[in-house]
Design a protein around this motif. Structure first.
Motif, PDB file in Angstrom:
ATOM      1  N   ASN A  11       0.831  -1.198   0.000  1.00  0.00           N
ATOM      2  CA  ASN A  11       0.000   0.000   0.000  1.00  0.00           C
ATOM      3  C   ASN A  11       0.871   1.256   0.000  1.00  0.00           C
ATOM      4  O   ASN A  11       0.606   2.221  -0.735  1.00  0.00           O
ATOM      5  CB  ASN A  11      -0.931  -0.014   1.208  1.00  0.00           C
ATOM      6  CG  ASN A  11      -1.890   1.161   1.238  1.00  0.00           C
ATOM      7  OD1 ASN A  11      -1.520   2.275   1.595  1.00  0.00           O
ATOM      8  ND2 ASN A  11      -3.136   0.922   0.863  1.00  0.00           N
ATOM      9  N   GLU A  34     -13.807  -0.766  -1.717  1.00  0.00           N
ATOM     10  CA  GLU A  34     -13.536  -1.756  -0.665  1.00  0.00           C
ATOM     11  C   GLU A  34     -12.059  -1.834  -0.287  1.00  0.00           C
ATOM     12  O   GLU A  34     -11.719  -2.436   0.719  1.00  0.00           O
ATOM     13  CB  GLU A  34     -14.016  -3.143  -1.125  1.00  0.00           C
ATOM     14  CG  GLU A  34     -15.514  -3.249  -1.364  1.00  0.00           C
ATOM     15  CD  GLU A  34     -16.310  -3.035  -0.093  1.00  0.00           C
ATOM     16  OE1 GLU A  34     -15.820  -3.445   0.986  1.00  0.00           O
ATOM     17  OE2 GLU A  34     -17.406  -2.455  -0.164  1.00  0.00           O
ATOM     18  N   GLY A  35     -11.189  -1.287  -1.108  1.00  0.00           N
ATOM     19  CA  GLY A  35      -9.763  -1.373  -0.818  1.00  0.00           C
ATOM     20  C   GLY A  35      -9.149  -2.721  -1.114  1.00  0.00           C
ATOM     21  O   GLY A  35      -8.081  -3.055  -0.598  1.00  0.00           O
ATOM     22  N   ARG A  39      -7.507  -5.800   1.320  1.00  0.00           N
ATOM     23  CA  ARG A  39      -7.340  -4.419   1.793  1.00  0.00           C
ATOM     24  C   ARG A  39      -5.964  -3.835   1.448  1.00  0.00           C
ATOM     25  O   ARG A  39      -5.477  -2.931   2.129  1.00  0.00           O
ATOM     26  CB  ARG A  39      -7.596  -4.317   3.305  1.00  0.00           C
ATOM     27  CG  ARG A  39      -8.985  -4.797   3.732  1.00  0.00           C
ATOM     28  CD  ARG A  39     -10.098  -3.961   3.106  1.00  0.00           C
ATOM     29  NE  ARG A  39     -11.436  -4.378   3.533  1.00  0.00           N
ATOM     30  CZ  ARG A  39     -12.231  -5.188   2.836  1.00  0.00           C
ATOM     31  NH1 ARG A  39     -11.830  -5.686   1.661  1.00  0.00           N
ATOM     32  NH2 ARG A  39     -13.425  -5.508   3.290  1.00  0.00           N
ATOM     33  N   GLU A  42      -6.460  -0.188   0.301  1.00  0.00           N
ATOM     34  CA  GLU A  42      -7.347   0.574   1.177  1.00  0.00           C
ATOM     35  C   GLU A  42      -6.901   2.036   1.284  1.00  0.00           C
ATOM     36  O   GLU A  42      -5.721   2.336   1.476  1.00  0.00           O
ATOM     37  CB  GLU A  42      -7.361  -0.061   2.568  1.00  0.00           C
ATOM     38  CG  GLU A  42      -8.434   0.489   3.477  1.00  0.00           C
ATOM     39  CD  GLU A  42      -8.600  -0.361   4.728  1.00  0.00           C
ATOM     40  OE1 GLU A  42      -9.744  -0.559   5.158  1.00  0.00           O
ATOM     41  OE2 GLU A  42      -7.582  -0.859   5.255  1.00  0.00           O
TER      42      GLU A  42
END
Length: 325
Positions: A11, A34-35, A39, A42
């Motif tokens: 990320n 929703e990422g 995630r 995210e």
């Protein structure tokens, strides 16, 4: 410097690269609102907007086809395929177009795109969610295949993949998405693709492992060290192009080679590495090259998954057999 897991490190790499270059955009199933199913993306749609972080229909061929078109017109898309088992519908685009565009246009066009794919077992997933078909991708000329094994490696390698002028399939070992934490420096420089990493120095045995298997190899090496045996561990990081010379140099020093991967055994990357060692370092070997791998079958459902995946004990037994040859 923050202590991050693999999800957080990826990320971070995406966030920093998108802030650096306005031509980078993300697309895939549920990557925006929703990422992502894990995630990984995210907060990125909130940070960069819906025009740069786009949710797509459930259509893997369409995702990769659109990404290729975006790349050909000057953008740098990062496409996500939710699970490796969902990759086959996109293989037509990858094999027929993405991998061939530089050759087809005699270098006039290239495709600077990244296809992120969570891969491998270890999370008790149902069918089509635990595949390890990296050898299939490696067999395609024109595609680079990258597999990180730690959070810092994931951050640096993803940055390197995004900046690469050619298409990269970035395989994320989801078994260790949240199993490992380490210090990751904000603003870290990209890692160069095609260079292996020396994970652990040793004199008695070379282990070659990537992705989630690096952790298992390290555990086996630590147990061997209790008996005074020093195993060297090489993480290729990039399976295509493969840094063969680093592997061969290690094998020439130790005289023994053990390759570990969770993909099926037949025609896996372990077979290719074993062949290269036989061709280039045969006279240095004190024992035949050995492999610890998954089996030539579909990944079992959750209750039997542990029987399929190579673990430290299987690696340890194979290493001891090599050492006693």
């Amino acid at each position: 410097m923050a202590s991050l897991n693999l999800v957080e490190a990826i990320n971070l790499a995406l966030r920093e690269e998108m802030a650096r270059d306005g031509d980078i955009l993300l697309l895939g199933e549920d990557v925006g609102r929703e990422g992502g199913v894990f995630r990984v993306t995210e907060g990125l749609q909130q940070a960069f907007g819906e025009e740069r972080v786009m949710d797509t229909p459930l259509a893997e061929s369409g995702i990769v086809g659109v990404a290729l078109g975006l790349a050909l017109y000057g953008l740098r898309p990062v496409a996500e395929i939710q699970f490796m088992g969902f990759l086959p519908p996109a293989l037509d685009q990858i094999i027929s177009h993405v991998s061939r565009i530089r050759n087809r246009t005699r270098g006039e066009y290239t495709a600077p795109l990244v296809i992120r794919v969570p891969y491998g077992g270890g999370i008790h997933a149902p069918e089509h969610h635990s595949e390890s078909t990296e050898a299939l991708l490696v067999h395609m000329p024109g595609i680079k295949v990258v597999v990180p094994s730690t959070p810092a490696e994931a951050c640096g390698l993803l940055k390197g993949a995004i900046r690469d002028p050619d298409p990269v399939v970035f395989l994320e070992p989801k078994r260790i998405y949240r199993a490992i934490k380490e210090e990751v420096a904000p603003g870290m420089e990209p890692l160069q693709l095609g260079q292996a990493r020396l994970v652990r120095e040793g004199r008695d045995l070379t282990m070659v492992a990537w992705g989630a298997m690096v952790r298992e190899a390290r555990q086996a090496a630590e147990q061997l060290a209790e008996d005074g045996i020093e195993a060297e561990i090489i993480d290729p990081r990039t399976l295509s192009p493969l840094d063969s010379e680093t592997i061969l140099a290690s094998v020439r020093r130790t005289g023994r080679c053990l390759v570990v991967h969770e993909a099926p055994r037949t025609a896996g990357m372990g077979a290719e590495i074993a062949a290269q060692v036989a061709e280039e370092a045969l006279l240095f070997l004190k024992a035949p090259v050995a492999r610890v791998t998954g089996f030539d079958t579909v990944m079992p459902l959750p209750k039997a998954e542990h029987l399929y995946l190579p673990g430290a004990q299987r690696i340890l037994r194979a290493a001891r057999r090599l050492l006693s040859f």
